[in-house]
Design a protein around this motif. Structure first.
Motif, short mmCIF file in Angstrom:
data_model
loop_
_atom_site.label_atom_id
_atom_site.label_comp_id
_atom_site.label_asym_id
_atom_site.label_seq_id
_atom_site.Cartn_x
_atom_site.Cartn_y
_atom_site.Cartn_z
N ILE A 1 9.85 -9.40 -6.89
CA ILE A 1 9.00 -8.30 -6.40
C ILE A 1 8.91 -8.40 -4.88
O ILE A 1 8.69 -9.47 -4.32
N LYS A 2 9.11 -7.25 -4.24
CA LYS A 2 9.13 -7.24 -2.76
C LYS A 2 7.73 -7.43 -2.18
O LYS A 2 6.74 -7.03 -2.78
N GLY A 3 7.68 -8.03 -0.99
CA GLY A 3 6.40 -8.24 -0.32
C GLY A 3 6.08 -9.71 -0.22
O GLY A 3 6.66 -10.54 -0.94
N LYS A 4 5.15 -10.02 0.69
CA LYS A 4 4.79 -11.44 0.87
C LYS A 4 3.60 -11.75 -0.04
O LYS A 4 2.53 -11.16 0.10
N PHE A 5 3.81 -12.62 -0.98
CA PHE A 5 2.72 -13.05 -1.85
C PHE A 5 3.05 -14.41 -2.43
O PHE A 5 4.19 -14.87 -2.36
N ARG A 6 2.03 -15.06 -2.96
CA ARG A 6 2.23 -16.37 -3.59
C ARG A 6 2.14 -16.24 -5.10
O ARG A 6 1.33 -15.45 -5.60
N LEU A 7 2.93 -17.07 -5.77
CA LEU A 7 2.92 -17.06 -7.23
C LEU A 7 2.51 -18.44 -7.73
O LEU A 7 3.06 -19.46 -7.31
N LYS A 8 1.50 -18.44 -8.61
CA LYS A 8 1.03 -19.69 -9.22
C LYS A 8 0.98 -19.48 -10.74
O LYS A 8 1.03 -18.34 -11.21
N PHE A 9 0.81 -20.55 -11.47
CA PHE A 9 0.69 -20.41 -12.93
C PHE A 9 -0.07 -21.59 -13.48
O PHE A 9 -0.05 -22.69 -12.91
N MET A 10 -0.77 -21.36 -14.58
CA MET A 10 -1.47 -22.44 -15.26
C MET A 10 -1.83 -22.03 -16.69
O MET A 10 -1.98 -20.84 -16.94
N THR A 11 -1.85 -23.00 -17.62
CA THR A 11 -1.58 -24.37 -17.36
C THR A 11 -0.30 -24.78 -18.05
O THR A 11 0.19 -24.07 -18.93
N ASN A 12 0.23 -25.92 -17.64
CA ASN A 12 1.54 -26.36 -18.13
C ASN A 12 1.39 -27.44 -19.18
O ASN A 12 0.36 -28.10 -19.27
N HIS A 13 2.46 -27.61 -19.95
CA HIS A 13 2.50 -28.72 -20.91
C HIS A 13 3.76 -29.53 -20.62
O HIS A 13 4.86 -28.98 -20.65
N PRO A 14 3.61 -30.84 -20.37
CA PRO A 14 4.78 -31.64 -19.99
C PRO A 14 5.96 -31.51 -20.96
O PRO A 14 7.11 -31.51 -20.53
N LYS A 15 5.68 -31.37 -22.26
CA LYS A 15 6.81 -31.34 -23.21
C LYS A 15 7.68 -30.09 -23.02
O LYS A 15 8.84 -30.09 -23.38
N ASP A 16 7.11 -29.02 -22.50
CA ASP A 16 7.86 -27.75 -22.33
C ASP A 16 8.28 -27.50 -20.89
O ASP A 16 8.75 -26.41 -20.58
N PHE A 17 8.03 -28.47 -20.02
CA PHE A 17 8.34 -28.28 -18.59
C PHE A 17 9.80 -28.70 -18.37
O PHE A 17 10.10 -29.86 -18.17
#
Ligand code: SF4
Length: 445
Positions: free
Chosen positions: A233-249
């Motif tokens: 997606i165009k434009g300046k922005f930050r992308l974050k995500f939560m929460t993670n599971h080590p087995k699927d990372f």
């Protein structure tokens, strides 16, 4: 008598307990009420409808919610038309809605997690029938798109990508109150993100109980693909995500993160414990070595990545040796932040039936040791920022400090002064002072 428009406008007040997921769900309840013509009230006393969006992950969140609901008895007595609604994880537990109704008969609407997006109808039923509405669905239905939202976290916007959880960690009530994991369609998520960037949001946080297993129930997509698509997606922005599971990372996901110019270089990877025996009892489906391997992979592809975690102490049967394994893991990884918790017994989970519940004093001593260890790591990491200039996204103003605040790509909080309103802007700040987790600096033009 003269009536002003003001007198006709109905007001809502929402109290939220728990995590970001719940905060975003409260944004949906607020959106629904806004679409019905309600406005936000400054306090419970000014409100025509009060909603409690509850959490049952830990006992103290439940206790606080019940205490706050009970405190409304007098207000309800004085204000007969006041509507009190209670929903969320707490009411979704089997039999809990009726218990709550017995305890607090003045509650008007009790709903669950599976019909939160149907709140407009619940309210209409209440207003037209004047009867108490207790409506908690046992099973989750299909994902509902298009629920209005009144967002409250600018410049950040939360975006759900999955609902529910299939993991059944033995201490956790979530799979029982949120149902099985369902993923939103990739195009629905991407379109929502596009609209948010167009509206001026500068940060998007993708939400799910386990975002890494996004797409397991869809064809031909996964979380790595979603990250790549949102990053386009165009434009300046930050992308974050939560929460993670080590087995699927996975390595595929780590590569997608490393190749994105939008994803922040901070990853929250909850480890919960450093002892293989406890991890097995928790049904986490990874070992401490598996966890170290993920950390090594992350640092290989993203050398400056900041890793944060969740750690639980006092899980049933946890010995001193098990706890020392956790301490050892924390020392070896060098986390940039850790949310530490004492195990909270949740009825209905397998861990609640386990022998060997740990004495509270022992758990308190263990958590204090972990907090001290993590604080000393935080201090050392903060000192490395001294005299460096970092780019932060300004997210608010701290009235007490009389300073603006924001975070860098590693999630580190920095404060600075400015005459102009900087909220929602990317700014460069030179760090002049450090303390614990936070940094102080001056704006660099
Ligand atoms: S992954 Fe485990 S801890 Fe997280 S929500 Fe699912 S069951 Fe609970």
């Amino acid at each position: 008598m003269i009536f002003s428009m003001e007198n006709c406008i109905k007001k809502y007040f929402i109290t939220t307990y728990g995590c970001q997921m719940n905060l975003h769900e409260s944004e949906k309840i607020a959106g629904i009420l806004t679409s019905l013509g309600y406005e936000e009230a400054n306090s419970e006393v000014d409100a025509d409808i009060i909603v409690f969006n509850t959490c049952c992950i830990r006992e103290n969140a439940e206790d606080r919610a019940e205490g706050n609901i009970g405190a409304l008895k007098q207000l309800k007595r004085k204000k007969k038309d006041l509507i009190i609604a209670v929903g969320g994880c707490m009411t979704q537990q089997p039999g809990f809605a009726n218990e709550l109704h017995q305890k607090f008969p003045f509650i008007d609407i009790i709903f669950g997690t599976h019909n939160l997006e149907d709140f407009a109808n619940l309210l209409k039923r209440k207003l037209s029938s004047k009867k108490k509405i207790i409506d908690v669905l046992e099973k989750e239905g299909p994902i509902k798109e298009g629920t209005p939202k009144t967002r409250t976290s600018y410049p950040n916007a939360w975006v759900n990508i999955t609902y529910g959880c299939n993991n059944f960690c033995t201490y956790c009530i979530v799979p029982y109150v949120r149902g099985r994991e369902r993923s939103r369609k990739l195009e629905d998520v991407v379109n929502e993100c596009k609209s948010l960037i167009k509206e001026g949001y500068k940060e998007i946080t993708l939400l799910g109980q386990n975002v890494n297993s996004y797409g397991n129930d869809l064809k031909d997509t996964d979380f790595a693909t979603l990250i790549r698509e949102v990053s386009k997606i165009k434009g300046k922005f930050r992308l974050k995500f939560m929460t993670n599971h080590p087995k699927d990372f996975t390595e595929k996901l780590i590569i997608a993160i490393s190749e994105s110019d939008k994803v922040c270089h901070t990853v929250h990877l909850p480890v919960q414990a450093g002892s293989d025996r406890i991890l097995k009892l928790m049904n986490r489906k990874y070992t401490r070595n598996d966890y170290f391997e993920k950390i090594n992979l992350l640092r290989k592809y993203i050398p400056d990545v900041a890793i944060t975690t969740d750690i639980m102490v006092g899980f049933p049967t946890e010995t001193e040796e098990d706890f020392l394994d956790t301490v050892d893991l924390v020392e070896k990884v060098g986390f940039s932040g850790a949310f530490t918790f004492i195990y909270s017994k949740r009825d209905g989970t397998p861990a609640a039936k386990m022998d060997g519940q740990i004495d509270e004093e022992v758990s308190k001593r263990r958590i204090m040791k972990l907090i001290e260890l993590q604080n000393s790591t935080n201090r050392k990491q903060s000192e490395e920022y001294l005299n460096k200039t970092i780019e932060i996204l300004c997210e608010g103003f701290d009235e007490k400090k009389n300073m603006y605040l924001g975070r860098d790509t590693h999630g580190r909080m920095a404060y600075f002064s400015s005459q102009e309103d900087m909220i929602g802007q990317f700014v460069f700040v030179k760090i002049l002072k450090t303390g614990g987790m936070s940094l102080m600096g001056e704006l660099v033009r």
